[in-house]
Design a protein around this motif. Structure first.
Motif, PDB file in Angstrom:
ATOM      1  N   ALA A 299      47.342   7.161  93.901  1.00 27.76           N
ATOM      2  CA  ALA A 299      48.763   7.122  94.284  1.00 27.76           C
ATOM      3  C   ALA A 299      49.617   6.771  93.068  1.00 27.76           C
ATOM      4  CB  ALA A 299      48.973   6.108  95.401  1.00 27.76           C
ATOM      5  N   ARG A 300      49.074   5.896  92.222  1.00 27.46           N
ATOM      6  CA  ARG A 300      49.807   5.550  90.979  1.00 27.46           C
ATOM      7  C   ARG A 300      49.915   6.771  90.063  1.00 27.46           C
ATOM      8  NH1 ARG A 300      46.796  -0.247  90.238  1.00 27.46           N
ATOM      9  NH2 ARG A 300      48.501  -1.553  90.954  1.00 27.46           N
ATOM     10  N   LEU A 301      48.801   7.510  89.943  1.00 27.22           N
ATOM     11  CA  LEU A 301      48.821   8.703  89.087  1.00 27.22           C
ATOM     12  C   LEU A 301      49.799   9.738  89.655  1.00 27.22           C
ATOM     13  CD1 LEU A 301      47.658  10.196  86.658  1.00 27.22           C
ATOM     14  CD2 LEU A 301      45.796  11.017  88.121  1.00 27.22           C
ATOM     15  N   ASP A 302      49.775   9.898  90.970  1.00 20.43           N
ATOM     16  CA  ASP A 302      50.700  10.800  91.652  1.00 20.43           C
ATOM     17  C   ASP A 302      52.147  10.412  91.330  1.00 20.43           C
ATOM     18  OD1 ASP A 302      51.874  12.530  93.527  1.00 20.43           O
ATOM     19  OD2 ASP A 302      51.570  11.135  95.184  1.00 20.43           O
ATOM     20  N   THR A 303      52.418   9.121  91.401  1.00 20.42           N
ATOM     21  CA  THR A 303      53.772   8.624  91.130  1.00 20.42           C
ATOM     22  C   THR A 303      54.145   8.830  89.666  1.00 20.42           C
ATOM     23  OG1 THR A 303      53.442   6.966  92.849  1.00 20.42           O
ATOM     24  CG2 THR A 303      55.268   6.589  91.342  1.00 20.42           C
ATOM     25  N   LEU A 304      53.186   8.607  88.775  1.00 16.98           N
ATOM     26  CA  LEU A 304      53.454   8.803  87.347  1.00 16.98           C
ATOM     27  C   LEU A 304      53.761  10.273  87.052  1.00 16.98           C
ATOM     28  CD1 LEU A 304      53.533   7.558  84.490  1.00 16.98           C
ATOM     29  CD2 LEU A 304      51.111   8.123  84.283  1.00 16.98           C
ATOM     30  N   ILE A 305      52.928  11.163  87.602  1.00 16.64           N
ATOM     31  CA  ILE A 305      53.157  12.604  87.388  1.00 16.64           C
ATOM     32  C   ILE A 305      54.524  12.994  87.945  1.00 16.64           C
ATOM     33  CG2 ILE A 305      52.396  14.910  88.132  1.00 16.64           C
ATOM     34  CD1 ILE A 305      49.502  13.829  87.981  1.00 16.64           C
ATOM     35  N   GLY A 306      54.834  12.488  89.127  1.00 16.89           N
ATOM     36  CA  GLY A 306      56.135  12.782  89.740  1.00 16.89           C
ATOM     37  C   GLY A 306      57.285  12.290  88.859  1.00 16.89           C
ATOM     38  N   SER A 307      57.134  11.094  88.311  1.00 17.58           N
ATOM     39  CA  SER A 307      58.205  10.524  87.468  1.00 17.58           C
ATOM     40  C   SER A 307      58.425  11.376  86.225  1.00 17.58           C
ATOM     41  CB  SER A 307      57.848   9.105  87.017  1.00 17.58           C
ATOM     42  OG  SER A 307      57.503   8.309  88.092  1.00 17.58           O
ATOM     43  N   VAL A 308      57.326  11.714  85.557  1.00 22.03           N
ATOM     44  CA  VAL A 308      57.443  12.486  84.311  1.00 22.03           C
ATOM     45  C   VAL A 308      58.038  13.864  84.601  1.00 22.03           C
ATOM     46  CG1 VAL A 308      56.127  13.577  82.444  1.00 22.03           C
ATOM     47  CG2 VAL A 308      55.552  11.254  83.183  1.00 22.03           C
ATOM     48  N   PHE A 309      57.520  14.513  85.649  1.00 22.10           N
ATOM     49  CA  PHE A 309      58.003  15.851  86.015  1.00 22.10           C
ATOM     50  C   PHE A 309      59.500  15.818  86.325  1.00 22.10           C
ATOM     51  CE2 PHE A 309      58.421  19.301  89.307  1.00 22.10           C
ATOM     52  CZ  PHE A 309      58.224  20.359  88.452  1.00 22.10           C
ATOM     53  N   THR A 310      59.896  14.831  87.099  1.00 23.18           N
ATOM     54  CA  THR A 310      61.292  14.736  87.515  1.00 23.18           C
ATOM     55  C   THR A 310      62.228  14.503  86.340  1.00 23.18           C
ATOM     56  OG1 THR A 310      60.636  13.899  89.655  1.00 23.18           O
ATOM     57  CG2 THR A 310      62.868  13.407  88.975  1.00 23.18           C
TER      58      THR A 310
ATOM     59  N   LEU B 126      50.491  17.535 106.933  1.00 23.08           N
ATOM     60  CA  LEU B 126      49.977  18.278 105.776  1.00 23.08           C
ATOM     61  C   LEU B 126      50.700  19.599 105.578  1.00 23.08           C
ATOM     62  CD1 LEU B 126      46.129  17.641 105.916  1.00 23.08           C
ATOM     63  CD2 LEU B 126      47.789  16.700 104.315  1.00 23.08           C
ATOM     64  N   ARG B 127      51.046  20.259 106.680  1.00 22.27           N
ATOM     65  CA  ARG B 127      51.778  21.525 106.560  1.00 22.27           C
ATOM     66  C   ARG B 127      53.131  21.286 105.906  1.00 22.27           C
ATOM     67  NH1 ARG B 127      51.564  23.499 111.891  1.00 22.27           N
ATOM     68  NH2 ARG B 127      49.359  23.834 111.528  1.00 22.27           N
ATOM     69  N   TRP B 128      53.811  20.232 106.379  1.00 18.93           N
ATOM     70  CA  TRP B 128      55.114  19.892 105.780  1.00 18.93           C
ATOM     71  C   TRP B 128      54.938  19.555 104.293  1.00 18.93           C
ATOM     72  CZ3 TRP B 128      56.404  15.228 103.457  1.00 18.93           C
ATOM     73  CH2 TRP B 128      57.744  15.098 103.078  1.00 18.93           C
ATOM     74  N   GLU B 129      53.906  18.779 103.994  1.00 15.37           N
ATOM     75  CA  GLU B 129      53.684  18.341 102.603  1.00 15.37           C
ATOM     76  C   GLU B 129      53.441  19.535 101.678  1.00 15.37           C
ATOM     77  OE1 GLU B 129      51.177  14.640 101.122  1.00 15.37           O
ATOM     78  OE2 GLU B 129      49.960  16.447 101.058  1.00 15.37           O
ATOM     79  N   ARG B 130      52.640  20.487 102.146  1.00 11.64           N
ATOM     80  CA  ARG B 130      52.327  21.650 101.298  1.00 11.64           C
ATOM     81  C   ARG B 130      53.568  22.502 101.045  1.00 11.64           C
ATOM     82  NH1 ARG B 130      46.932  22.377 104.774  1.00 11.64           N
ATOM     83  NH2 ARG B 130      45.661  20.895 103.614  1.00 11.64           N
TER      84      ARG B 130
ATOM     85  N   PHE C 261      61.403   6.113 101.732  1.00  7.78           N
ATOM     86  CA  PHE C 261      60.660   7.357 101.953  1.00  7.78           C
ATOM     87  C   PHE C 261      59.203   7.226 101.514  1.00  7.78           C
ATOM     88  CE2 PHE C 261      58.890  11.309 100.379  1.00  7.78           C
ATOM     89  CZ  PHE C 261      59.069  12.153 101.450  1.00  7.78           C
ATOM     90  N   GLN C 262      58.989   6.771 100.289  1.00  5.40           N
ATOM     91  CA  GLN C 262      57.606   6.796  99.792  1.00  5.40           C
ATOM     92  C   GLN C 262      56.714   5.828 100.567  1.00  5.40           C
ATOM     93  OE1 GLN C 262      56.956   6.249  95.562  1.00  5.40           O
ATOM     94  NE2 GLN C 262      54.857   6.978  95.691  1.00  5.40           N
ATOM     95  N   GLN C 263      57.268   4.667 100.911  1.00  7.10           N
ATOM     96  CA  GLN C 263      56.435   3.706 101.652  1.00  7.10           C
ATOM     97  C   GLN C 263      56.063   4.262 103.028  1.00  7.10           C
ATOM     98  OE1 GLN C 263      57.708  -0.383 101.362  1.00  7.10           O
ATOM     99  NE2 GLN C 263      56.369  -0.984 103.038  1.00  7.10           N
ATOM    100  N   SER C 264      57.028   4.876 103.704  1.00  2.77           N
ATOM    101  CA  SER C 264      56.739   5.473 105.006  1.00  2.77           C
ATOM    102  C   SER C 264      55.778   6.646 104.868  1.00  2.77           C
ATOM    103  CB  SER C 264      58.030   5.964 105.669  1.00  2.77           C
ATOM    104  OG  SER C 264      58.881   4.891 105.942  1.00  2.77           O
TER     105      SER C 264
ATOM    106  N   VAL D 245      45.095  12.804  97.819  1.00  4.50           N
ATOM    107  CA  VAL D 245      46.099  11.725  97.831  1.00  4.50           C
ATOM    108  C   VAL D 245      47.445  12.238  97.305  1.00  4.50           C
ATOM    109  CG1 VAL D 245      46.684   9.491  96.767  1.00  4.50           C
ATOM    110  CG2 VAL D 245      44.370   9.918  97.618  1.00  4.50           C
ATOM    111  N   PHE D 246      47.376  13.215  96.401  1.00  4.20           N
ATOM    112  CA  PHE D 246      48.562  13.752  95.727  1.00  4.20           C
ATOM    113  C   PHE D 246      49.609  14.242  96.729  1.00  4.20           C
ATOM    114  CE2 PHE D 246      50.707  17.380  93.574  1.00  4.20           C
ATOM    115  CZ  PHE D 246      51.245  16.686  92.515  1.00  4.20           C
ATOM    116  N   GLY D 247      50.845  13.953  96.452  1.00 11.26           N
ATOM    117  CA  GLY D 247      51.928  14.462  97.314  1.00 11.26           C
ATOM    118  C   GLY D 247      53.125  13.537  97.393  1.00 11.26           C
ATOM    119  N   PRO D 248      52.971  12.371  98.027  1.00 13.20           N
ATOM    120  CA  PRO D 248      54.156  11.511  98.214  1.00 13.20           C
ATOM    121  C   PRO D 248      54.869  11.167  96.905  1.00 13.20           C
ATOM    122  CG  PRO D 248      52.354  10.736  99.583  1.00 13.20           C
ATOM    123  CD  PRO D 248      51.792  11.835  98.727  1.00 13.20           C
TER     124      PRO D 248
END
Lengths: 71, 455
Positions: free
Chosen positions: B265-276, B180-184, B247-250, B53-56
């Motif tokens: 998806a929530r964890l992904d978003t949380l990690i993204g927020s903290v990292f950013t 997936l290629r683009w995402e990676r 972007f994220q919804q699409s 799920v991780f990515g967006p």
């Protein structure tokens, strides 16, 4: 006499990638038409309209000022 | 709430948690063996599902640390030292709460934000939002290519080579026919931003002061000046941008995330927020080096050149290359946000899974956005720094409208039913965020109408 079978088998979990999984029932707006114009929706959209017009004009003014066009 | 018909694939086991079906050894064959991965332990299935799920969430957040953001955060550090670090901490939960709602709406409806606005608020608001989005995105793309031009010029590459090559690379990145290629590729680019932490360490800030300014707001010398307010609004505008909602919804819809994926998806978003936010803080620390040493700079490329005698070639080149990386990340995400949104409103085929022939309108929009912005930057004497800062402010002004639509959609019980709508605490937080954004924008208005008010 009833026979007892050893039914123990180790649990396994199949993890499927979302792109490979079956389609899921999603919330659809088909046939619903537009959002119900409740008081909250009407007020929000009205405020938004006024806000956007005002802000865009002011921002243009500010950008032109910073660019040295307006003194 | 209406539910669409679905087809059930043979061999799938639908339960309460379709992502994590428990299967017997005999069931583990057939379809799941072909398309799924079988694991023995609960922790393995959780980890694997999260990784799938991780990515967006990470991408949308880190792509927001684009070239304009690098410039804005470094300016904040360069002009006010560590005094604005606390603002990033305040923006962290705001980023998360807003993007969590986007992810939830995307998972619940399987559609993008533009499509939902168009369907639920009608053509006028749909086209209005689309026009706003395309305009702000296009202006932002100009800043991205401007940054690529600036940074690579400083490294001795002509803009007439650097910009077209970058535009070509950004196009090739998406036309592989694989999401997936683009995402990676993009996740790898996001992780390159870890280098900012090394740079922050290398400029030797006073860590005690960093810690203090992170948790305690302090007033810079000079008090509340108009330039400070303008910069604060620019930081808010760059940290939470309207394209992120689209972007994220699409992206969530493109990745076909399931209901059961919401927690990941929530964890992904949380990690993204903290990292950013941490990366943004590192950028401010690097900018603070200029503040401490009296270096005045207009953009990060100029800063990189100025610190060369003190920090050496490696640091200088790292700053310039990170600037390019930020611009590339921003460009691909923003262009995709535009292409997805335009395709949704037009009803076109729009997916990275499709090739150029299958989704011509979608790819044409992406390529047009990238190509036009790249061409604009090559026009001589474009006031780049002014464009960069103005875009950030403009995005901050437009953002409240996008969030209001999000808020109204997440209270749309007719569409979402009780399961997915905002809880009262969601609404409280979101209305608070909207009020704060409106207040900041009104401060901007006051500054414009009464420029001497804060001087």
């Amino acid at each position: 006499m009833a026979s007892v079978q050893n039914s123990y088998e180790p649990q396994r979990f199949s993890v499927i990638h979302p792109l490979d999984d079956v389609a899921e029932q999603k919330c659809s707006s088909d046939g619903l038409g537009q959002i119900a114009m409740t008081r909250a929706v009407r007020i929000s959209l009205g405020v938004l309209r006024a806000y956007l017009v005002l802000m865009t004009l002011m921002l243009c003014y500010r950008v032109l000022q910073l660019a040295g066009v307006l003194r | 709430m209406r539910l669409e018909k679905v087809e059930l694939a043979a061999g799938s086991v639908l339960g309460a948690d379709p992502a994590l079906d428990i299967v017997s050894p005999s069931d583990a064959g057939s379809a799941t063996k072909e398309k799924g991965i079988t694991v023995r332990h609960g922790w393995q299935r959780h980890l694997l599902t999260f990784l799938m799920v991780f990515g967006p969430g990470l991408i949308v957040m880190e792509a927001d640390n684009d070239a304009g953001a690098v410039s804005t955060y470094m300016q904040a550090g360069g002009q006010y030292g560590l005094h604005l670090l606390w603002l990033l901490v305040v923006l962290l939960p705001i980023c998360y709460f807003v993007q969590e709602m986007v992810a939830r709406l995307g998972i619940a409806t399987g559609k993008g934000h533009a499509a939902m606005i168009y369907e639920r608020f009608g053509k006028w608001w749909g086209h209005f939002s689309l026009f706003d989005l395309m305009l702000v995105n296009f202006l932002t793309l100009i800043t991205e290519f401007a940054a690529i031009s600036l940074a690579l010029s400083a490294l001795g590459v002509s803009p007439y080579i650097a910009v077209p090559v970058a535009a070509l690379g950004l196009t090739l990145m998406v036309i592989t026919g694989s999401y997936l290629r683009w995402e990676r590729i993009v996740i790898a680019l996001c992780l390159m931003d870890l280098t900012w932490f090394w740079l922050a360490y290398k400029v030797h800030p006073e860590w005690a002061s960093v810690a203090r300014n992170t948790v305690v707001p302090t007033m810079p010398a000079g008090g509340i000046a108009s330039s400070l307010i303008f910069l604060v609004i620019a930081i808010v505008g760059t940290t939470i941008a309207p394209w992120q909602l689209f972007f994220q919804q699409s992206c969530v819809a493109e990745k076909r995330l399931r209901f059961a994926d919401l927690k990941w998806a929530r964890l992904d978003t949380l990690i993204g927020s903290v990292f950013t936010v941490c990366v943004a803080g590192a950028m401010m620390l690097v900018g603070n080096f200029g503040f401490q040493h009296g270096i005045v700079f207009q953009d990060p490329a100029q800063f990189a050149g100025a610190v060369l005698p003190m920090l050496g070639h490696v640091t200088r080149n790292a700053i310039l290359l990170l600037m390019v990386n930020a611009a590339v990340l921003g460009t691909t995400a923003i262009s995709l946000a535009s292409a997805w949104a335009y395709g949704e409103v037009k009803g076109w085929e729009r997916s990275l899974h499709k090739n150029l022939r299958e989704a011509p309108g979608f790819y044409a929009t992406y390529i047009s956005c990238v190509g036009a912005a790249a061409a604009f930057v090559l026009v001589p004497h474009v006031p780049l720094q002014l464009v960069i800062l103005s875009v950030q402010v403009f995005a901050g002004v437009i953002l409240p409208s996008a969030i209001i639509f999000l808020q109204l959609l997440l209270n749309d019980r007719e569409l979402l039913g009780e399961r997915w709508v905002n809880r009262p605490w969601n609404n409280f937080i979101n209305w608070t965020i909207i009020v704060v954004l409106f207040a900041l924008s009104l401060l901007l208005a006051a500054q414009v109408m009464l420029p001497n008010l804060f001087n």
